[in-house]
Design an enzyme around this catalytic site. Sequence first.
Site, PDB file in Angstrom:
ATOM      1  N   ILE A  49       7.548 -14.890  20.722  1.00  0.00           N
ATOM      2  CA  ILE A  49       7.503 -13.523  20.201  1.00  0.00           C
ATOM      3  C   ILE A  49       7.467 -13.491  18.604  1.00  0.00           C
ATOM      4  CG2 ILE A  49       8.571 -11.271  19.794  1.00  0.00           C
ATOM      5  CD1 ILE A  49       7.986 -11.540  22.429  1.00  0.00           C
ATOM      6  N   PHE A  50       6.179 -13.278  17.983  1.00  0.00           N
ATOM      7  CA  PHE A  50       6.131 -13.072  16.800  1.00  0.00           C
ATOM      8  C   PHE A  50       6.700 -11.794  16.045  1.00  0.00           C
ATOM      9  CE2 PHE A  50       3.927 -12.182  12.757  1.00  0.00           C
ATOM     10  CZ  PHE A  50       3.930 -13.313  12.022  1.00  0.00           C
ATOM     11  N   TYR A  52       7.513  -9.534  12.862  1.00  0.00           N
ATOM     12  CA  TYR A  52       7.061  -9.351  11.609  1.00  0.00           C
ATOM     13  C   TYR A  52       7.827  -7.969  10.931  1.00  0.00           C
ATOM     14  CZ  TYR A  52       4.380  -5.656  14.215  1.00  0.00           C
ATOM     15  OH  TYR A  52       4.058  -4.772  14.986  1.00  0.00           O
ATOM     16  N   GLY A  53       8.644  -7.509  11.626  1.00  0.00           N
ATOM     17  CA  GLY A  53       9.456  -6.412  11.243  1.00  0.00           C
ATOM     18  C   GLY A  53      10.967  -6.630  11.577  1.00  0.00           C
ATOM     19  N   SER A  54      11.227  -5.426  12.129  1.00  0.00           N
ATOM     20  CA  SER A  54      12.923  -5.349  12.311  1.00  0.00           C
ATOM     21  C   SER A  54      13.210  -6.490  13.244  1.00  0.00           C
ATOM     22  CB  SER A  54      13.005  -4.247  13.094  1.00  0.00           C
ATOM     23  OG  SER A  54      12.438  -3.859  14.229  1.00  0.00           O
ATOM     24  N   GLU A 127       9.714  -1.582  22.059  1.00  0.00           N
ATOM     25  CA  GLU A 127       8.523  -1.477  21.284  1.00  0.00           C
ATOM     26  C   GLU A 127       7.564  -0.442  22.020  1.00  0.00           C
ATOM     27  OE1 GLU A 127       8.212  -2.567  18.541  1.00  0.00           O
ATOM     28  OE2 GLU A 127       9.898  -4.192  18.424  1.00  0.00           O
TER      29      GLU A 127
END
Length: 232
Positions: A49-50, A52-54, A127
């Site tokens: 999993i990438f 990039y936020g929380s 998400e």
Amino acid sequence: MLTRQALDSGAYLEKFRSLPNLWTSERIEASLAETLKEQPACVNNDVWIFAYGSLMWNPMVDFDRRDVATLHEWHRSFCLSMTIGRGSPERPGRMLALEAGGHTTGLALRLTPNTMREDLKAVWIREMVLGSYRPTWAPVTLECGIHTHAIAFVANTAGEQYRTDSCISAVAPLIAAATGQIGSNAEYVFRLYDSLSQCGLHDRYIEALAGELKRLRQHPHHDSQGAPNATA
């Protein structure tokens, strides 16, 4: 802060019941299954999993490897309108997503095989509750030089939450004024800025946005309707 218990118990989904076009549990499960079918053969059985936020500071999943990584072909963008969580219908904020072009530095998390299915379901609930994102297998390069693919949640440009203007001047006043049940929209930006700094990473867009939010806090001004912007 969002917890895994809220995701697993259904409490997180319940917060969105008043919103139109809420995704059902069945639709979320179907999206997950479809994405797993599209897993590139080159990644073997590893699922990354990438973040990039929380997900960088609050992943809520089990992983057996965590690497600084570069995501290719996508860049950060506060391009999703938000009226719940860290925003409200009266003062909508902006959610972070990825838009096509450029690259993004963040963290790649390799999920633990024994709990992978449960963890993926939790991530999908987190998400995909409104279908604001489009889960995509995107190429990433780990800091050690290894090339692989990771699941990245990119902006669903056909969704109702998507907004075309995500430049600093457009989103900063919205983010500065927005707050909701989870907290303030500005807090999210500052948490992201700190998380990137702790990893030795830089994102000009996030750095510029954090700087503008700090300026707005120090010098609150009036919006176009004449009402003072909140300083969150």
